[in-house]
Every structure is written in structure tokens, then in C-alpha cells.
Design an enzyme around this catalytic site. Structure first.
Site, PDB file in Angstrom:
ATOM      1  N   GLU A   1       3.555  -5.406  16.856  1.00 59.07           N
ATOM      2  CA  GLU A   1       3.137  -4.274  16.030  1.00 59.07           C
ATOM      3  C   GLU A   1       1.753  -3.840  16.483  1.00 59.07           C
ATOM      4  OE1 GLU A   1       3.438  -6.204  12.262  1.00 59.07           O
ATOM      5  OE2 GLU A   1       1.689  -7.477  12.584  1.00 59.07           O
TER       6      GLU A   1
ATOM      7  N   THR B   1       0.868  -1.171   0.000  1.00 62.53           N
ATOM      8  CA  THR B   1       0.000   0.000   0.000  1.00 62.53           C
ATOM      9  C   THR B   1       0.905   1.222   0.000  1.00 62.53           C
ATOM     10  OG1 THR B   1      -0.181  -0.260   2.405  1.00 62.53           O
ATOM     11  CG2 THR B   1      -2.003  -1.047   1.072  1.00 62.53           C
TER      12      THR B   1
ATOM     13  N   LYS C   1       4.847  -8.934   3.490  1.00 58.92           N
ATOM     14  CA  LYS C   1       3.455  -8.474   3.437  1.00 58.92           C
ATOM     15  C   LYS C   1       2.722  -9.363   2.442  1.00 58.92           C
ATOM     16  CE  LYS C   1       0.918  -4.142   3.836  1.00 58.92           C
ATOM     17  NZ  LYS C   1       1.021  -2.669   3.770  1.00 58.92           N
TER      18      LYS C   1
END
Length: 275
Positions: free
Chosen positions: A179, A30, A146
Site C-alpha cells: 500500500e 476515518t 484498521k
């Protein structure tokens, strides 16, 4: 509906037998486009392409960014300033069951979406995190990538948040802080910045790497290490990073309060990631 291109065809479709549909077999990024008052482009595009390439290599997917793809991304950045461009890569169709085909026929999916309005408020005011009861599995072969299998994040985000919190603090199944559900995490203590080591779980974001390099270049010590909840609670300041909102302060985790770091706004300015 957000504009979507599949293999450079606008409003194209994905084959229902694509391995992304069957197995989540692929990676994605992204990326944020520059604001209208900046030179047109995608922020840190080289870093995103490099990370996609590394993720593909680790999964055994043959892919290199073509000139046609880069031109498409740059054209969209000019057309959609201050937006999110998502680039999704799949291994394509083929193979027998889980067994991947001997060569990849990569599907490239590009979509454009607006950046959430509340990210500006988050930059200005900071956010609060609540500890999630859903933990990330430990898998060193996938840690950092990712990849398209984001079911853990779907489960985490399915938990209802109390109104005073904006996101979840996420741990691995051994109890180490990894995270937030959408961003990498850093703590500041004793003039040193610490961030969870992404060796067994979690995503190593492009902005995480850029922040680490930038802090080091400005003489601020940074170390990736294992962090417990107690380590985080003892921090003086906390911030999180991702490619869309850049860098924002965390003002609370559960019942623990934290002051905003005086350097956060400075580094957002240095990196041109203010919204």
C-alpha cells in the site's frame, strides 16, 4: 482544537487505564462527510460500520453500532459538511495485563477534523511516491484490520520525504508491495486492474472494496494478488484510494513515471468523491 466526544459526551476524557492507551486494543475508521451541495450524510457509512464490526469480531470485542451513535454521526455530518469524522472504538478498561476481560465495555470516541486542503490538488494533479525502507510485518491474524496499533505507519511517516514526493510506497518484510502509507494501491495493465492481496499485512480500506465492486460492475477485471516492485514499475497507470480523497492517480514511483488513467476522474464522479 478539533471537537471530540467520548461515549457521546463532548470533551469527555479517556480513562488512562483504557486498553487503547495500554495496548492499542481497538479499531477505528476515518469517514468523509458529504459536501454542502450534496444530501447531508457520511459517504459509505454502512461500509464503515460493517468494517468496524468485522474488525471487532476478529479481535473478540463485543460491539454493535447503537441508534444513538448513528444519530450522532448523522448529526455531525449535517453540522460539518466535507469534513473527516473519525470513529475510534476501544475494548475499554479491564483484564489482567495483556489478557482481555471476559466481556467488553467499549469506549467510543468521535472526533471531527477538516480534510487537508492539498487533497484537492492531489485529485487534480496526481502524486508521486517514494519507496520506503521501513517494511510492514506479516501477521495474517491482523491483516486487513484498521486497528489502533499504527506504530509501523508512525515510523514510515517519520522518514523525511524529498519535496518532489508526497507519500511512501510500502512493502512487507518479504518484499511485496502492500500500500502507500495512507491508502490502498491499484495498478492498471493490459486492461486489467491489480491490487495487492491484503492477507498478511496492510489495511483493507472501505474505499478499496467500493472501488473493486464499482470497477467490476462496469466490466473492468480486478484481481487481488501479490505484487512486486517490478510489477508496479511495469504498470501503465497507478492509482491509490482512501475514504477522504477517494481515488487519485500516481504519476511517479521513485524514478519511474506513469501516465494518468483516463478512468480515474470518471469513477470519482460516479462515486461522488470529488472534492
Amino acid at each position: 482544537m478539533a471537537p471530540v466526544w467520548v461515549n457521546h459526551h463532548k470533551n469527555g476524557t479517556i480513562n488512562p487505564f483504557d486498553r487503547a492507551v495500554a495496548y492499542g486494543d481497538g479499531v477505528f475508521a476515518t469517514m468523509r462527510t458529504a459536501s454542502a451541495d450534496m444530501p447531508a450524510g457520511i459517504l459509505f457509512l454502512d461500509g464503515h460500520i460493517c468494517r468496524l464490526q468485522q474488525g471487532c469480531e476478529r479481535l473478540g470485542i463485543e460491539w454493535h453500532a447503537s441508534d444513538l451513535l448513528i444519530e450522532q454521526l448523522q448529526q455531525l455530518a449535517r453540522q460539518y459538511p466535507q469534513h473527516c469524522i473519525k470513529l475510534l472504538l476501544t475494548r475499554g478498561v479491564g483484564g489482567r495485563g495483556y489478557q482481555a476481560p471476559s466481556s467488553s465495555n467499549v469506549t467510543e470516541v468521535v472526533s471531527v477534523n477538516a480534510i487537508p486542503d492539498h487533497y484537492l490538488d492531489w485529485q487534480q494533479s496526481g502524486i508521486s511516491l517514494a519507496s520506503s525502507s521501513i517494511c510492514l510485518g506479516r501477521q495474517p491474524l491482523l491483516a486487513g484490520i484498521k486497528h489502533l496499533n499504527r506504530l509501523e505507519q508512525v515510523l514510515i511517516k517519520s522518514q523525511p520525504l524529498v519535496d518532489t514526493y508526497q507519500d511512501w510506497l510500502v512493502f512487507d518484510c518479504d518484499g511485496y508491495v502492500i500500500e502507500s502509507s495512507m491508502a490502498n494501491l491499484f495498478i492498471v495493465k493490459n486492461n486489467q486492474v491489480l491490487t495487492p492481496a491484503i492477507t498478511h499485512a496492510g489495511v483493507s480500506g472501505v474505499m478499496r472494496e467500493i472501488i473493486i465492486d464499482t470497477l467490476l460492475c462496469h466490466g473492468i477485471a480486478v484481481m487481488a494478488t501479490r505484487l512486486t516492485l517490478s510489477d508496479v514499475q511495469a504498470a501503465e497507470h497507478i492509482f491509490i484510494t482512501n475514504s477522504l480523497f477517494g481515488m487519485i492517480d500516481v504519476t511517479a514511483i521513485d524514478d519511474f513515471q506513469f501516465s494518468r488513467w483516463t478512468q480515474t476522474a470518471r469513477f470519482r464522479q460516479i462515486l461522488s468523491v470529488n472534492l
